[in-house]
Design an enzyme around this catalytic site. Sequence first.
Site, PDB file in Angstrom:
ATOM      1  N   GLU A 290     -41.249  57.430 141.675  1.00 39.86           N
ATOM      2  CA  GLU A 290     -40.660  58.379 142.622  1.00 39.86           C
ATOM      3  C   GLU A 290     -39.272  57.930 143.055  1.00 39.86           C
ATOM      4  O   GLU A 290     -38.386  58.775 143.275  1.00 39.86           O
ATOM      5  CB  GLU A 290     -41.571  58.557 143.834  1.00 39.86           C
ATOM      6  CG  GLU A 290     -42.973  59.024 143.505  1.00 39.86           C
ATOM      7  CD  GLU A 290     -43.027  60.281 142.651  1.00 39.86           C
ATOM      8  OE1 GLU A 290     -42.150  61.156 142.816  1.00 39.86           O
ATOM      9  OE2 GLU A 290     -43.926  60.393 141.803  1.00 39.86           O
ATOM     10  N   GLU A 312     -39.299  63.903 134.573  1.00 43.53           N
ATOM     11  CA  GLU A 312     -40.562  63.163 134.545  1.00 43.53           C
ATOM     12  C   GLU A 312     -40.590  62.055 133.495  1.00 43.53           C
ATOM     13  O   GLU A 312     -41.120  60.974 133.743  1.00 43.53           O
ATOM     14  CB  GLU A 312     -41.721  64.140 134.357  1.00 43.53           C
ATOM     15  CG  GLU A 312     -41.847  65.165 135.470  1.00 43.53           C
ATOM     16  CD  GLU A 312     -41.942  64.564 136.871  1.00 43.53           C
ATOM     17  OE1 GLU A 312     -42.241  63.365 136.997  1.00 43.53           O
ATOM     18  OE2 GLU A 312     -41.693  65.294 137.836  1.00 43.53           O
TER      19      GLU A 312
END
Length: 828
Positions: A290, A312
């Site tokens: 993150e 991602e």
Amino acid sequence: MSVLTRDEAQTRAQLLDVHHYRVDLDLTTGDETFQSRSVIRFTARAAGDTFVELKPETLHSALLDDEPLDITALDGNRLPLRLTEGDHTLRISTTMRYSRTGEGMHRFTDPTDGESYVYTQLFMEDVQRVFAAFDQPDLKAVFELSVTAPEGWTVLSNGITEQQPDGRWQAAPTPLLSTYFVCVAAGPWHTIRTEHAGLPFGIHCRRSLAAHLDADADEILAVTKACYDRYHEKFDEPYPFDSYDQAFVPEFNAGAMENPGLVTFRDEFVFRSAVTVTERQTRAMVVAHEMAHMWFGDLVTLRWWDDIWLNESFAEYMGYQTVNEACSDLFPDTWIDFGVTRKAWGYEADQRPSTHPVAPDPEAVPDTASALLNFDGISYAKGASALRQLVAWLGEKDFLAGINIHFKRHKFGNATLADFIDNLAAATDRDVHAWAEQWLRTTGVDTLTPRLDGEGSQWRLHVDRDGSRPHRIQAGIYDRRPDGELALRERRELDVPQEAPAELTGPRPDLVVLNDGDLTYTKLRFDEVSEESALRGLSRIPDALTRAVVWNAMRDMVRDGDLAPADYLEFALAHLPHETELALVQGVLGFARTQIADRYVAEDERPAALAAIGEIARALLRRTEDGEAPGLRLTAVRACIDSATTPDKIASWLDEGTVHGGPELDPELRWRILARLAVLGATDETVIAAERERDPSATGQEGAARCRASLPTPEAKAAAWSSLFDSDDLSNYLFTATAQGFWQPEQAELVREYVPRFYEAAVALGDRRGPAMAEAAGRYAFPAYAIDAESLALGRSHLADDAMIPALHRKLVDQLDDLNRALRIRTT
């Protein structure tokens, strides 16, 4: 509700320049709804018609340049706007509904103490559930939020948030953000604050988890700071926001969400029971993943959802690599766990009919509904594997140079795959564009197989490739010593396809492992001699990552019908009791239990499969009696429970509150045992209720729901089915827990009548409750253990149902392909 198409987004982006949102939320108006007011300042580059999106409970008013709009014109989630050229101000006032599905503004009341918490998850289209917006990623703006919250609550947001004299909480204006990154988390949080590199850092959880967060705070903050420092060594652009908060929130659908300055995590990462070092490593990887998004995703954002892999895949690769570099004192090699667990997610997804390129063509992602389907093992695990291969081929120095060019050119803006590849190409002489076409625009998994010819001390190593991608790999050459150890002779770097075979000097190797080091994304096979050496001597290979590569090859051989499931269990029984790498033990036992025992062996062979897993677990228990390997022992205890075919042993553990020789049972183990006893018909509602009283937490509530649904009685199954599909009372987590309990391999006959009922019920649920719940139904409530041709044909006949929303359709396509694979393996 209308989904946004790519064409509509492009048209609106050409028309509008959005500058600023002022969003005021009032969370004091009750448990069901909240008030939301938005003021949006923007410029129309020309006169034209467009729309703003919102999904209100009630739309009270809408004013464009102080002139009232017709609120009855709201069509689904679109309010039409007729604009003149120039600057405009749009004011919208609504009542919005809290969610219990993890979408929009989710509200949760903690059963432990009755305290309530709310948080936003605004991904894709869910900002519209909280405030009105021009909801697409390339219309970035400054956001300024104020929140009125109940007394005693703390409000967190993307920037530093302070309570004003009038009681409202005011967040600092953000830099330019996409709409889906806005975040609010409010409630009576337990908070730990610190400072690092001149910035305020904070971690937060609900009050009932305070003691558990306190116990792990030093580790969480140490990981956070180490990753922050490591990223600043890698990236030229400094961290772009004014603070770094991490909130562990309840009933969160994803692992975490990269909201700038306020990352939200599922609060299962605040461990309330014993966990292994591998599970702690996973939490660290998610923290690093993150944080990587603060640059790749938040600072530089995709223009349209076809490039979600850019977010991602990059964060996935950087998460594993950065923990490996920055937290090596806390955790073992992260790439072992990636290889044996995470990478399998990519391999499996890439061999289904629903596979897609890592970077799909824009035309393949025409709208937001189709984009949502690409959050899968390809965009995460395969994409990260491709980037790892790119680094092996390009070199990390040039890779990071290209990344830093990308950040510099596009900071606080939007970028595409073409931009990314151009920026990499600017840092190297290699043909990155050709590499991207071969790796990012194609589907499927290559297979590499070694082939040796020669004699005496001169051998030639050929690599046969079934596929089309180029690979830079290491080939491990091993010899068997007299004591049985497979000793590394050398690792040879190879490019596949080869210009010429690799020349080896010395006796014929006993074992050749292609992709030793796991630097590329491919399935592996062995030459005949190597296969015998690998299967018989696996535990005698010194390097854990090499053992992971071999275990992965065996898993793929089972899935492809080249190795009998019973043989896999035989090799696991031979080697796992000697394995020292925890990630390998967890990965192999997990595959053996959930795939081989539950799906790949025939019904009459299942008791023997469970017995083999139980024997492995007992061997590990005997080996860990000295207390030197608590994670390995915990893994063995879990496997003993999950593979139990009779209740006596695990029931005695529950009664005594401890496993003989340790550990003492914590809530996770108690609920695990009780769930298995429920499946075996060795407990009842009275015992479940007593355990629920013992553990009044949210996790206890879920555990009780899982146990009740697992009871092998018609009454229990009927009640569980009704709660799943006949009402909308269950939250996302309680739905999942109930669905997990409902279908059990041991109860196939008991629930057979529900198999044909599932499809109509799931379609109706998806229509009522939306994509998050539809995905949960397809993932957890699917009759996965009805493995027969009739069930497969029934499922396929329903795929043409026009009422099925895309999230459910995609999940059922995958489930039915897995069912077909299981059926094929059973009949091979």
